[in-house]
Write an enzyme that holds these catalytic residues in place. Structure first.
Site, PDB file in Angstrom:
ATOM      1  N   ASP A  39     -19.563  40.287 -18.135  1.00  0.00           N
ATOM      2  CA  ASP A  39     -19.544  40.165 -19.604  1.00  0.00           C
ATOM      3  C   ASP A  39     -19.848  38.718 -20.004  1.00  0.00           C
ATOM      4  OD1 ASP A  39     -17.588  42.319 -18.745  1.00  0.00           O
ATOM      5  OD2 ASP A  39     -17.670  42.733 -20.886  1.00  0.00           O
ATOM      6  N   GLY A 160     -18.749  47.547 -12.093  1.00  0.00           N
ATOM      7  CA  GLY A 160     -18.817  47.475 -13.547  1.00  0.00           C
ATOM      8  C   GLY A 160     -18.950  48.858 -14.163  1.00  0.00           C
ATOM      9  N   ASP A 162     -17.069  51.699 -13.927  1.00  0.00           N
ATOM     10  CA  ASP A 162     -15.780  52.051 -13.341  1.00  0.00           C
ATOM     11  C   ASP A 162     -15.614  53.509 -12.889  1.00  0.00           C
ATOM     12  OD1 ASP A 162     -15.570  49.523 -14.341  1.00  0.00           O
ATOM     13  OD2 ASP A 162     -13.746  49.868 -15.472  1.00  0.00           O
ATOM     14  N   ARG A 195     -11.759  57.285 -21.838  1.00  0.00           N
ATOM     15  CA  ARG A 195     -11.380  56.370 -20.751  1.00  0.00           C
ATOM     16  C   ARG A 195     -11.307  57.111 -19.415  1.00  0.00           C
ATOM     17  NH1 ARG A 195     -11.672  51.087 -20.811  1.00  0.00           N
ATOM     18  NH2 ARG A 195     -10.005  51.043 -19.289  1.00  0.00           N
ATOM     19  N   TYR A 342     -16.940  57.027 -21.260  1.00  0.00           N
ATOM     20  CA  TYR A 342     -17.110  55.768 -20.527  1.00  0.00           C
ATOM     21  C   TYR A 342     -18.368  55.761 -19.653  1.00  0.00           C
ATOM     22  CZ  TYR A 342     -14.390  51.678 -18.828  1.00  0.00           C
ATOM     23  OH  TYR A 342     -13.909  50.452 -18.511  1.00  0.00           O
ATOM     24  N   GLU A 385     -18.613  49.112 -27.804  1.00  0.00           N
ATOM     25  CA  GLU A 385     -18.661  48.913 -26.342  1.00  0.00           C
ATOM     26  C   GLU A 385     -19.722  49.817 -25.720  1.00  0.00           C
ATOM     27  OE1 GLU A 385     -14.906  49.826 -24.512  1.00  0.00           O
ATOM     28  OE2 GLU A 385     -15.509  49.050 -22.550  1.00  0.00           O
TER      29      GLU A 385
END
Ligand code: 2M8
Length: 412
Positions: A39, A160, A162, A195, A342, A385
């Site tokens: 990031d 990255g 996840d 998530r 995500y 995001e």
């Protein structure tokens, strides 16, 4: 049109400033209150658009957390913040700054070249200062995260990406029965449906507990690893990083001996990730040799790494065709596709940018198309995001540094 652009520039700059904690930038307030490795590298590119000296500061502070063995951690915990789990007390690492014990994709190596090219007079001193630390990070990857020339992750957080579908089988092989109880903090900020699941988190934390038990000592961690997956994200970002470091070294008369050899090895390693069954680069579980069979956005990073592959361009067409905003983190055609969860479906500005930059460098028209799609996505849905790849609905955290940076450095 120009007025809309100016307004988006202004908002993007404001987000970067609001997330600036004095020399380093947090990804977003609340959900991620620390400095994250990749990031920060994207943040540096964003800053370069309006404050080049601040851009270098971001990278310098990132490297101030480098461990003696060369690793640059994935999180630097500059100031304690109880709003994030797992924090420094859980990791218990002993680097120069409180940090996590794993790394992240080394895009900082390549973005350092971009910063230098944008302002060579300003960049010369930082490049000279960072050159050896950057080389040592590369050597760390090759020593501790390499299998047949491809670069591996020892924890899903390293990639990255996840909870990408890539790791499903490798994660299923871990039995986290003795993980104990812990309290997630991410669900205070973002809806659980966007998530990773509890099954994922049990394994994430179980892997951290193993690292802590072994004192984060790389040679001990390498014995019987419970999770080791060769990953296109890592392989292609490191390949690109080595190329860019060679470029910088040649430009400034710094020692590049050995880097050409490293590059050749990574190119061979990339071949071991080519999965003919999906016509794309794939993740390979080092522990059982099996491909994951996953078309992710990382499957298309080879152009960014410096490798053109006509068959891959055809697969990219198929993956992009049904969607309006770029390359999803998991192809719509995959039965595991989950559009808000995500790294299992949503589209991410940062990955669109890496894939798009690579395509543009090779002159593929898809690169410019991807850039325009990303611009439209951010202009209509903001600086989230990540986004639902079907309709662009914003997801995850808001006012996000790397999405602002993608706008300033590439899409806008
Ligand atoms: C996400 O990962 C962190 C763990 O590192 C988390 O979910 O807690 C990922 O999207 C990762 O790629 C990113 O660097 C980080 C901060 O934006 O968040």
């Amino acid at each position: 049109m120009q007025a809309i652009r100016d307004e988006l520039d202004r908002r993007a700059i404001q987000i970067m400033r609001d997330n600036d904690r004095g020399g380093y930038t947090i990804p977003t307030h609340g959900l991620y209150p620390y400095q994250w490795n990749w990031d920060s590298a994207f943040a540096a590119l964003g800053f370069a658009a309006f404050d080049p000296a601040r851009a270098w500061r971001e990278i310098e502070i990132l490297f101030s957390g480098q461990w003696l063995d060369g690793m640059v951690p994935h999180i630097l915990f500059h100031r304690p913040d109880p709003g994030y789990f797992p924090g420094p007390d859980v990791w218990q690492c002993r680097g120069p700054l409180p940090s996590s014990g794993i790394t992240q994709p080394p895009v900082a190596l390549s973005f350092a070249r971009r910063l230098y090219e944008a302002a060579p007079a300003l960049g010369e001193v930082p490049v000279r200062m960072l050159f050896d630390p950057m080389r040592r990070w590369i050597q760390w990857f090759l020593a501790w995260r390499q299998d047949r020339g491809a670069i591996c992750i020892a924890h899903p957080w390293e990639s990255g990406r996840d909870n990408a579908a890539d790791w499903d089988r490798a994660m299923a092989a871990i039995d986290p029965a003795d993980v104990g109880s812990y309290e997630r903090r991410d669900l205070d900020h973002v809806h659980a449906a966007m998530r990773p699941t509890k099954d994922d988190y049990d394994r994430y934390i179980w892997l951290v507990q193993r690292g802590r038990r072994l004192g984060w000592h790389a040679p001990s961690l390498a014995v019987d690893p419970p999770f080791l997956v060769a990953d296109p994200t890592m392989t292609f970002t490191l390949m690109r990083g080595v190329r860019d470091l060679i470029w910088l070294g040649e430009r400034l008369g710094l020692p590049t001996a050995g880097l050409m050899h490293d590059l050749a090895m990574l190119e061979q390693g990339a071949e071991t990730l080519w999965n003919p069954a999906i016509g794309a680069y794939d993740s390979r579980n080092v522990l059982d040799g099996a491909f994951s069979g996953t078309l992710s956005n990382a499957s298309f990073l080879s152009w960014y790494g410096g490798i053109d592959r006509p068959e891959l361009a055809r697969t990219l067409e198929e993956v992009m065709a049904p969607l309006p905003y770029g390359v999803p983190s998991l192809a719509l055609q995959d039965e595991r596709f989950d559009p808000r969860r995500y790294w299992r479906g949503p589209v991410w500005g940062v990955l669109n940018m890496l894939v798009g930059m690579g395509l543009e460098e090779f002159g593929h028209p898809r690169g410019a198309a991807l850039r325009a799609m990303t611009a439209r996505l951010i202009a209509s849905h903001g600086f989230a995001e990540y986004f639902d790849p079907r309709d662009g609905a914003p997801a995850g955290g808001g006012s996000f540094t790397w999405t602002a940076a993608v706008w300033l450095a590439w899409a806008g």
